[in-house]
Design a protein around this motif. Structure first.
Motif, PDB file in Angstrom:
ATOM      1  N   LEU A   1       0.650  -0.969  -0.451  1.00  0.00           N
ATOM      2  CA  LEU A   1       0.156   0.129  -0.408  1.00  0.00           C
ATOM      3  C   LEU A   1       0.873   1.426   0.005  1.00  0.00           C
ATOM      4  N   ASP A   2       1.740   0.958   1.066  1.00  0.00           N
ATOM      5  CA  ASP A   2       2.572   2.360   0.685  1.00  0.00           C
ATOM      6  C   ASP A   2       3.722   2.392  -1.077  1.00  0.00           C
ATOM      7  N   MET A   3       3.453   1.316  -1.502  1.00  0.00           N
ATOM      8  CA  MET A   3       3.969   1.426  -2.523  1.00  0.00           C
ATOM      9  C   MET A   3       3.535   2.434  -4.234  1.00  0.00           C
ATOM     10  N   VAL A   4       2.248   1.516  -3.485  1.00  0.00           N
ATOM     11  CA  VAL A   4       0.939   2.705  -4.479  1.00  0.00           C
ATOM     12  C   VAL A   4       1.201   4.598  -4.321  1.00  0.00           C
TER      13      VAL A   4
ATOM     14  N   PHE B   1       2.193  -0.159 -11.393  1.00  0.00           N
ATOM     15  CA  PHE B   1       1.021  -0.122 -10.162  1.00  0.00           C
ATOM     16  C   PHE B   1       0.509  -1.447  -9.782  1.00  0.00           C
ATOM     17  N   GLU B   2       0.428  -2.114 -11.037  1.00  0.00           N
ATOM     18  CA  GLU B   2       0.467  -3.632 -10.618  1.00  0.00           C
ATOM     19  C   GLU B   2       0.879  -4.310  -9.369  1.00  0.00           C
ATOM     20  N   ASN B   3       2.501  -4.521  -9.500  1.00  0.00           N
ATOM     21  CA  ASN B   3       3.432  -4.536  -8.930  1.00  0.00           C
ATOM     22  C   ASN B   3       3.032  -4.457  -7.108  1.00  0.00           C
TER      23      ASN B   3
ATOM     24  N   GLN C   1      -1.204  -7.588  -1.099  1.00  0.00           N
ATOM     25  CA  GLN C   1      -2.090  -8.506  -1.468  1.00  0.00           C
ATOM     26  C   GLN C   1      -0.638  -9.832  -1.016  1.00  0.00           C
ATOM     27  N   ARG C   2       0.214  -9.150  -0.935  1.00  0.00           N
ATOM     28  CA  ARG C   2       1.221 -10.879  -0.144  1.00  0.00           C
ATOM     29  C   ARG C   2       1.351 -10.681   1.227  1.00  0.00           C
ATOM     30  N   ASP C   3       1.656  -8.932   1.137  1.00  0.00           N
ATOM     31  CA  ASP C   3       2.321  -8.563   2.656  1.00  0.00           C
ATOM     32  C   ASP C   3       0.558  -8.241   3.524  1.00  0.00           C
ATOM     33  N   GLY C   4      -0.904  -8.379   2.934  1.00  0.00           N
ATOM     34  CA  GLY C   4      -1.310  -8.084   4.057  1.00  0.00           C
ATOM     35  C   GLY C   4      -2.341  -6.538   3.692  1.00  0.00           C
ATOM     36  N   SER C   5      -1.689  -5.827   3.157  1.00  0.00           N
ATOM     37  CA  SER C   5      -1.904  -3.848   3.152  1.00  0.00           C
ATOM     38  C   SER C   5      -2.888  -4.395   2.091  1.00  0.00           C
TER      39      SER C   5
ATOM     40  N   ALA D   1      -6.130  -7.400  -9.634  1.00  0.00           N
ATOM     41  CA  ALA D   1      -3.965  -6.495  -9.747  1.00  0.00           C
ATOM     42  C   ALA D   1      -4.600  -5.567 -10.761  1.00  0.00           C
ATOM     43  N   ARG D   2      -4.792  -6.587 -11.632  1.00  0.00           N
ATOM     44  CA  ARG D   2      -4.264  -5.382 -13.199  1.00  0.00           C
ATOM     45  C   ARG D   2      -5.406  -4.170 -13.721  1.00  0.00           C
ATOM     46  N   LYS D   3      -6.386  -5.020 -13.039  1.00  0.00           N
ATOM     47  CA  LYS D   3      -7.943  -3.915 -13.069  1.00  0.00           C
ATOM     48  C   LYS D   3      -7.651  -2.906 -11.929  1.00  0.00           C
TER      49      LYS D   3
END
Length: 196
Positions: free
Chosen positions: A78-81, A132-134, A140-144, A151-153
């Motif tokens: 989420l922070d990466m987004v 953004f997808e990454n 999703q992996r880290d739960g945030s 993911a793509r949409k």
């Protein structure tokens, strides 16, 4: 700088400000001091020059986004987004001429009949959305980020929102700085995992 590079840089500026159709080759010769024959020697046609600009855009911007995407981070998805949004806005401002070209109608009209143009545009936009997808997949992996969203949409939606902000800024429609915090909060609400 070589004459070919001077021509490309000047053409990028003219196409970004005036658009493809309203940019006259005579104006480019005045701006660069290069004869029209020299321009056509290097780029064959006005369309060839435009395709060279798109290729330059792809070759110049994509490595920066790749370096950004591959940077190690201890942050949540989420922070990466949020960081990706900031990075995209930064790139759009620092490379304003190139992003202005991407926001014109002509490249997409040309892409309908020119596979090279279509390939350049697809590569650029796939890279943008991939960032953004990454971040979403990482979240999703880290739960945030909620595990049940596509993911793509979701990446396409976030990218569309951010790119619209760039268009607003370029066209002086809204104070993008004033909207930044709301954009971040909207993306967080859309993506965050509320079950944690």
């Amino acid at each position: 700088m070589k004459k070919k590079e001077v021509i490309l840089q000047a053409a990028t500026h003219l196409f970004s400000r005036k658009g493809y159709k309203d940019t006259a080759m005579g104006e480019l010769t005045k701006m660069t001091g290069a004869a029209e024959g020299t321009i056509f020697y290097h780029y064959k046609s006005k369309q060839g020059l435009f395709l060279a600009i798109l290729s330059n855009l792809k070759e110049g911007i994509l490595p920066e986004f790749e370096r950004y995407r591959n940077a190690e981070s201890e942050k949540t998805g989420l922070d990466m987004v949020e960081e990706s949004i900031s990075f995209y806005l930064y790139m759009a401002q620092s490379r304003e001429d190139l992003f202005a070209i991407l926001h014109q109608r002509y490249p997409y009209e040309l892409a309908e009949s020119n596979p090279e143009c279509r390939d350049h545009l697809e590569a650029v936009y796939n890279c943008f959305v991939d960032i953004f997808e990454n971040a979403i997949v990482t979240g999703q992996r880290d739960g945030s980020i909620a595990p049940d969203i596509a993911a793509r949409k979701s990446a396409l939606i976030v990218f569309s929102m951010v790119d619209s902000m760039v268009r607003f800024r370029m066209n002086n429609l809204y104070d993008v700085g004033a909207l930044y915090k709301d954009l971040i909060e909207s993306c967080r609400r859309m993506l965050e995992n509320r079950t944690r």
